[in-house]
Structures are given as structure tokens and as C-alpha cells.
Design an enzyme around this catalytic site. Structure first.
Site, mmCIF file in Angstrom:
data_model
loop_
_atom_site.group_PDB
_atom_site.id
_atom_site.type_symbol
_atom_site.label_atom_id
_atom_site.label_comp_id
_atom_site.label_asym_id
_atom_site.label_seq_id
_atom_site.Cartn_x
_atom_site.Cartn_y
_atom_site.Cartn_z
ATOM 1 N N HIS A 81 0.774 -1.139 0.052
ATOM 2 C CA HIS A 81 0.069 0.082 -0.014
ATOM 3 C C HIS A 81 0.922 1.162 0.005
ATOM 4 C CE1 HIS A 81 -2.933 3.101 1.373
ATOM 5 N NE2 HIS A 81 -3.759 2.240 0.953
ATOM 6 N N GLU A 129 -3.883 1.949 -7.420
ATOM 7 C CA GLU A 129 -4.152 3.050 -6.436
ATOM 8 C C GLU A 129 -3.007 4.049 -6.948
ATOM 9 O OE1 GLU A 129 -6.614 1.487 -2.823
ATOM 10 O OE2 GLU A 129 -4.489 1.774 -2.154
ATOM 11 N N GLY A 135 -7.469 8.999 -0.468
ATOM 12 C CA GLY A 135 -7.916 9.851 0.764
ATOM 13 C C GLY A 135 -7.934 11.188 0.364
ATOM 14 N N SER A 167 -10.589 7.202 -3.292
ATOM 15 C CA SER A 167 -11.624 8.168 -3.371
ATOM 16 C C SER A 167 -12.751 7.338 -3.861
ATOM 17 C CB SER A 167 -11.422 9.218 -3.884
ATOM 18 O OG SER A 167 -10.277 10.030 -3.046
HETATM 19 P P1 PGA Z 1 -9.449 5.986 0.234
HETATM 20 O O1 PGA Z 1 -8.465 5.034 0.432
HETATM 21 O O2 PGA Z 1 -10.723 5.149 -0.450
HETATM 22 O O3 PGA Z 1 -9.738 6.732 1.281
HETATM 23 O O4 PGA Z 1 -8.874 6.945 -1.164
HETATM 24 C C1 PGA Z 1 -8.124 3.747 -0.412
HETATM 25 C C2 PGA Z 1 -6.838 2.974 -0.132
HETATM 26 O O5 PGA Z 1 -6.037 3.789 0.524
HETATM 27 O O6 PGA Z 1 -6.716 1.890 -0.211
#
Ligand code: PGA
Length: 209
Positions: A81, A129, A135, A167
Site C-alpha cells: 500500500h 491506486e 484519501g 476515493s
Molecule cells: P481512500 O483510500 O478510499 O480513502 O481513497 C483507498 C486506500 O488507501 O486503499
């Protein structure tokens, strides 16, 4: 099949996890086309697993990183991650953990930032991602996510399942999972709110994939 994975990161204390399960647990559909999974952090992993089992909720439990190798505790593990990569996790450590997970019969879910992040051998499940989308409330476009997913499949094989994360919420989830090369979503912030997570599941279900 569509994966819907809640990535709680370190944002869900145990008391809140119990409250979340009591909201979400009874609203989970029995739908063989949806693979709904929750990934608590290490501190409440065991408790969440225990509760899911004792109440017979239709949700799998996964983990973040690889605190233990125990397939009875977690079916999948989120590796690489971006928050971990920012604090020093390298492609080599990810590769090492992938091996450990596979040896322990745990499915590694490897996060990649773009089509250039290397995917270790034998990995069949990844999440695209992009850092700008995590976030921030600023997701990638479903079309671009689809293009990246397509490139990754061309690189690593058609059997690779590619999720999108960054998001995702109940308003945009349907557009992501409707894309040809996207097999599901990894959800951070929006997964913390039980009702919102149920709305996300409903939005996926109504697509009747
Ligand atoms: P988010 O995070 O949905 O808050 O953007 C996704 C993640 O970090 O896996």
C-alpha cells in the site's frame, strides 16, 4: 465476480469495529458474484474474525500487511500500500511478503501506483491506486483506471484481476466496476461508515454483474 474490499487502515478502533459489524453484518447480501471483504488492522483482526464467524456474516476477513501468516485468520493480505511504501516498504519487501503469503495459502493483494510498479510472480490480484486519489476525494477517471488495468493485464496476463482504489464511494463505484478491465474496488475512507459501505454494496449489486 466483483471484489468489494474495505481497507480500514488504522482508522477503526475495536469499539467502532463492533458497531460497524452490527450495522453492516445483517445487511450483507448472499450473492455469489460479490466477494465482500473487510481488512481491519492488526489490533482488531482477531476480534473481527471471531465476530464474523460467530454471527455467520457473509463477509470475508483480510489483513493489512502480513502481521501473521495464518489462513484461518485472513484470506487475503494487502501488500505494498502506498502508505507503507512511503515509510520504506520496497518492491523487494513486497516480493518477499508475497512469497510468505502464498506459502501460507493467503491471497496477496498487491497495490500498484501505476502500470510501472512491478508485480511479483504468481500474484493474481492487484489494486491500481494512484497516489493523488488516495484519501483526497479526487478519484482517477474510470476510463483512465480501465486503461491502466488493461495495460497491467497485457503485461502480466489476462488472468490478473485488477481492482481500483482511491476515493471510491457509493456515488462513483458503479462507474468503476462497469469498466471492462476492473474487477472490483479497494475502499478506504468511505468504508469506515457502515451505512455508506452498505450503499456501495447495493450499488454494485444493482449492476447485476
Ligand atoms: P481512500 O483510500 O478510499 O480513502 O481513497 C483507498 C486506500 O488507501 O486503499
Amino acid at each position: 465476480m466483483v471484489w468489494i474490499i474495505a481497507n480500514w487502515k488504522d482508522k477503526m478502533p475495536l469499539v467502532a469495529a463492533h458497531a460497524w459489524l452490527s450495522v453492516v453484518g445483517s445487511q450483507l447480501p448472499v450473492d455469489p458474484n460479490l466477494k465482500i471483504t473487510v481488512c481491519p488492522d492488526e489490533n482488531c483482526l482477531k476480534e473481527v474474525k471471531k465476530e464474523v464467524e460467530s454471527k455467520n456474516y457473509h463477509i470475508s476477513v483480510g489483513m493489512q500487511d502480513l502481521p501473521v501468516v495464518d489462513k484461518d485468520l485472513a484470506e487475503i493480505t494487502i501488500l505494498g500500500h502506498s502508505s507503507r511504501r512511503q515509510t520504506g516498504e520496497t518492491n523487494e519487501t513486497v516480493e518477499q511478503k508475497v512469497k510468505q503469503a502464498l506459502q501460507g495459502e493467503i491471497i496477496p493483494l498487491v497495490c500498484v501506483q501505476d502500470e510501472n510498479t512491478p508485480v511479483p510472480d504468481k500474484v493474481k490480484l492487484i489494486a491500481y491506486e494512484p497516489v493523488f486519489a488516495i484519501g483526497t476525494g479526487n478519484p482517477d477517471t474510470p476510463e483512465n483506471a480501465n486503461t491502466v488495468a488493461k495495460t497491467l493485464k497485457q503485461k502480466y496476463g489476462e488472468s490478473l484481476e485488477v481492482l481500483y482504489g482511491g476515493s471510491v464511494n457509493s456515488h462513483n463505484v458503479a462507474e468503476f466496476i462497469s469498466q471492462e478491465n476492473i474487477s472490483g474496488v479497494l475502499i478506504g475512507r468511505a468504508s469506515l461508515d457502515g451505512q455508506e459501505f452498505v450503499r456501495i454494496i447495493n450499488a454494485c449489486q444493482h449492476l447485476q454483474m
